[in-house]
Design an enzyme around this catalytic site. Sequence first.
Site, PDB file in Angstrom:
ATOM      1  N   ALA A   1       1.197  -0.946  -0.277  1.00  0.00           N
ATOM      2  CA  ALA A   1      -0.712   0.340   0.188  1.00  0.00           C
ATOM      3  C   ALA A   1       0.951   1.369   0.584  1.00  0.00           C
ATOM      4  CB  ALA A   1      -0.828  -0.174   1.164  1.00  0.00           C
TER       5      ALA A   1
ATOM      6  N   GLY B   1       0.394  -4.746   1.023  1.00  0.00           N
ATOM      7  CA  GLY B   1      -0.208  -5.103   0.171  1.00  0.00           C
ATOM      8  C   GLY B   1      -0.085  -6.072  -0.625  1.00  0.00           C
TER       9      GLY B   1
ATOM     10  N   GLU C   1      -0.484  -8.998   0.285  1.00  0.00           N
ATOM     11  CA  GLU C   1      -1.882  -9.847   0.237  1.00  0.00           C
ATOM     12  C   GLU C   1      -2.690  -9.421  -1.314  1.00  0.00           C
ATOM     13  OE1 GLU C   1      -2.147  -6.297   2.921  1.00  0.00           O
ATOM     14  OE2 GLU C   1      -2.906  -7.484   4.229  1.00  0.00           O
TER      15      GLU C   1
ATOM     16  N   GLU D   1       4.776  -4.818   7.578  1.00  0.00           N
ATOM     17  CA  GLU D   1       4.001  -3.551   8.766  1.00  0.00           C
ATOM     18  C   GLU D   1       4.738  -3.530   9.500  1.00  0.00           C
ATOM     19  OE1 GLU D   1       2.556  -5.853   6.732  1.00  0.00           O
ATOM     20  OE2 GLU D   1       1.110  -5.514   5.230  1.00  0.00           O
TER      21      GLU D   1
HETATM   22  N1  DAK Z   1       4.491   3.275  -0.932  1.00  0.00           N
HETATM   23  C1  DAK Z   1       5.320   4.152  -1.504  1.00  0.00           C
HETATM   24  N2  DAK Z   1       6.462   4.641  -2.433  1.00  0.00           N
HETATM   25  C2  DAK Z   1       7.235   2.893  -2.458  1.00  0.00           C
HETATM   26  C3  DAK Z   1       6.406   2.526  -2.030  1.00  0.00           C
HETATM   27  C4  DAK Z   1       5.644   2.112  -1.081  1.00  0.00           C
HETATM   28  N3  DAK Z   1       4.683   1.000  -0.372  1.00  0.00           N
HETATM   29  N4  DAK Z   1       7.087   1.474  -1.852  1.00  0.00           N
HETATM   30  C5  DAK Z   1       8.297   1.876  -2.592  1.00  0.00           C
HETATM   31  N5  DAK Z   1       8.038   3.388  -2.495  1.00  0.00           N
HETATM   32  C6  DAK Z   1       9.195   4.114  -3.597  1.00  0.00           C
HETATM   33  C7  DAK Z   1      10.268   4.721  -2.827  1.00  0.00           C
HETATM   34  O1  DAK Z   1       9.756   5.806  -1.823  1.00  0.00           O
HETATM   35  C8  DAK Z   1      10.935   5.485  -3.992  1.00  0.00           C
HETATM   36  O2  DAK Z   1      10.477   6.649  -3.958  1.00  0.00           O
HETATM   37  P1  DAK Z   1      10.960   7.736  -4.770  1.00  0.00           P
HETATM   38  O3  DAK Z   1      12.280   8.476  -2.809  1.00  0.00           O
HETATM   39  O4  DAK Z   1      11.867   7.469  -5.207  1.00  0.00           O
HETATM   40  O5  DAK Z   1      10.469   8.876  -4.855  1.00  0.00           O
HETATM   41  C9  DAK Z   1      11.063   4.265  -5.159  1.00  0.00           C
HETATM   42  O6  DAK Z   1       9.494   3.773  -4.648  1.00  0.00           O
HETATM   43  C10 DAK Z   1      11.729   3.086  -5.454  1.00  0.00           C
HETATM   44  O7  DAK Z   1      12.472   2.881  -4.143  1.00  0.00           O
HETATM   45  P2  DAK Z   1      13.263   2.925  -2.952  1.00  0.00           P
HETATM   46  O8  DAK Z   1      14.122   3.814  -3.607  1.00  0.00           O
HETATM   47  O9  DAK Z   1      13.467   2.532  -1.465  1.00  0.00           O
HETATM   48  O10 DAK Z   1      14.155   1.408  -3.939  1.00  0.00           O
HETATM   49  P3  DAK Z   1      15.124   0.153  -3.237  1.00  0.00           P
HETATM   50  O11 DAK Z   1      15.106  -0.381  -4.337  1.00  0.00           O
HETATM   51  O12 DAK Z   1      16.190   0.919  -2.998  1.00  0.00           O
HETATM   52  O13 DAK Z   1      14.114  -1.111  -2.095  1.00  0.00           O
HETATM   53  C11 DAK Z   1      11.910  -2.275  -1.245  1.00  0.00           C
HETATM   54  C12 DAK Z   1      13.000  -1.232  -2.846  1.00  0.00           C
HETATM   55  C13 DAK Z   1      10.652  -2.451  -2.033  1.00  0.00           C
HETATM   56  C14 DAK Z   1      13.156  -2.465  -0.845  1.00  0.00           C
HETATM   57  C15 DAK Z   1      11.394  -0.781  -0.905  1.00  0.00           C
HETATM   58  O14 DAK Z   1      11.436   0.753  -1.707  1.00  0.00           O
HETATM   59  C16 DAK Z   1      10.506  -0.610   0.446  1.00  0.00           C
HETATM   60  O15 DAK Z   1      11.116  -1.597   0.765  1.00  0.00           O
HETATM   61  N6  DAK Z   1       9.811  -0.274  -0.025  1.00  0.00           N
HETATM   62  C17 DAK Z   1       8.413  -0.357   1.305  1.00  0.00           C
HETATM   63  C18 DAK Z   1       7.848  -1.751   0.919  1.00  0.00           C
HETATM   64  C19 DAK Z   1       6.300  -1.528   2.475  1.00  0.00           C
HETATM   65  O16 DAK Z   1       7.049  -1.443   3.124  1.00  0.00           O
HETATM   66  N7  DAK Z   1       6.027  -2.563   1.984  1.00  0.00           N
HETATM   67  C20 DAK Z   1       4.471  -2.410   2.862  1.00  0.00           C
HETATM   68  C21 DAK Z   1       3.854  -1.289   2.946  1.00  0.00           C
HETATM   69  S1  DAK Z   1       3.069  -1.541   3.847  1.00  0.00           S
HETATM   70  C22 DAK Z   1      -4.341  -1.310   5.560  1.00  0.00           C
HETATM   71  C23 DAK Z   1      -4.429  -1.684   4.667  1.00  0.00           C
HETATM   72  C24 DAK Z   1      -3.472  -1.230   3.892  1.00  0.00           C
HETATM   73  C25 DAK Z   1      -1.798  -2.486   4.493  1.00  0.00           C
HETATM   74  C26 DAK Z   1      -2.591  -1.835   6.123  1.00  0.00           C
HETATM   75  C27 DAK Z   1      -3.149  -1.401   6.356  1.00  0.00           C
HETATM   76  N8  DAK Z   1      -5.330  -0.120   6.496  1.00  0.00           N
HETATM   77  C28 DAK Z   1      -6.017   0.488   5.787  1.00  0.00           C
HETATM   78  C29 DAK Z   1      -5.622  -0.647   7.805  1.00  0.00           C
HETATM   79  C30 DAK Z   1      -1.551  -2.564   3.500  1.00  0.00           C
HETATM   80  C31 DAK Z   1       0.551  -1.621   4.356  1.00  0.00           C
HETATM   81  C32 DAK Z   1       1.091  -1.933   3.554  1.00  0.00           C
HETATM   82  O17 DAK Z   1       1.488  -2.478   2.549  1.00  0.00           O
END
Ligand code: DAK
Length: 258
Positions: free
Chosen positions: A64, A109, A112, A132
């Site tokens: 997400a 997400g 998921e 998360e």
């Molecule tokens: N959201 C927004 N932007 C993201 C992103 C994300 N999930 N993942 C990556 N990006 C963006 C980065 O900010 C970066 O943007 P700029 O800085 O270039 O503008 C661009 O994508 C490239 O990412 P990186 O520079 O970080 O690339 P790397 O190769 O260094 O790293 C990575 C890749 C996938 C390991 C890293 O980007 C990363 O850790 N990303 C976050 C992954 C993550 O934590 N995903 C889970 C998100 S939490 C709910 C509803 C839904 C959910 C929970 C609750 N409710 C409403 C109750 C779901 C939650 C989630 O999914």
Amino acid sequence: MNDIILQKENHLATITINRTKALNALNTQVLFQLEEVLQDLKKDDNVFVVIVTGAGEKAFVAGADITEMKEFSVFEGRNFSALGNRIFREIENLEKPVIAAINGFALGGGCEFALACDIRIASSKAKFGQPEVGLGITPGFGGTQRLARIVGIGAAKELLYTGKMIDAAEAYRIGLVNKVVEPDKLMETAKTLANGIAENAPIAVKLCKAAVNRGMQMDIDTAVMYEADIFSQCFSTQDQKEGMTAFIERRHKNFINK
Ligand code: DAK
């Protein structure tokens, strides 16, 4: 619909999440576009099988959208979760198989999203995880529920509590994905699988999906009765007549989804 690309080819539809600048992260706008596409596919009787994938080489869906979620109020968080859950249930309940072709990061997400699909094929470069808890939240799109149902409680809890990322080989080992292939073979493999499914009677395939999904929520006695009911429904279809007649006449089957 720039963030979602929908392509249709014969009986196959491919949905591509196309937000590469944010590694295809799901924000509200993408989710609404995805919902629209699903409504289209729901009504299109010519589409028998659906593939979902991510644009670019790096990510399937990196979760997400954290930038959007960061500012959420409790109310907005609830709305976002409800939207995501509604869409993922649409995928799960879509009356056609959905194959996830996982080309890269499938995190939060994104994992998921893949879990809501029927079959998961991964590129050897794919990475999976539910990170998360490291962001101070719990999964919100069914991760705590579907992951445990697919990989078992122990493996699911390890992934959920640690937030660690696993590679495609490990995802295959724990049963999170059905198959791992080289990146350049991913779409070809998914399409071959999809076309193989599309050669079968669409109503029978659809009923198999319902039987497994709904039957898994039932006790075994109720579930086999439900299966019997579904089996009997097949005899009201032209495709059942065609499938059996073609077998007896030793000729090619021509299913019409009726
Ligand atoms: N959201 C927004 N932007 C993201 C992103 C994300 N999930 N993942 C990556 N990006 C963006 C980065 O900010 C970066 O943007 P700029 O800085 O270039 O503008 C661009 O994508 C490239 O990412 P990186 O520079 O970080 O690339 P790397 O190769 O260094 O790293 C990575 C890749 C996938 C390991 C890293 O980007 C990363 O850790 N990303 C976050 C992954 C993550 O934590 N995903 C889970 C998100 S939490 C709910 C509803 C839904 C959910 C929970 C609750 N409710 C409403 C109750 C779901 C939650 C989630 O999914």
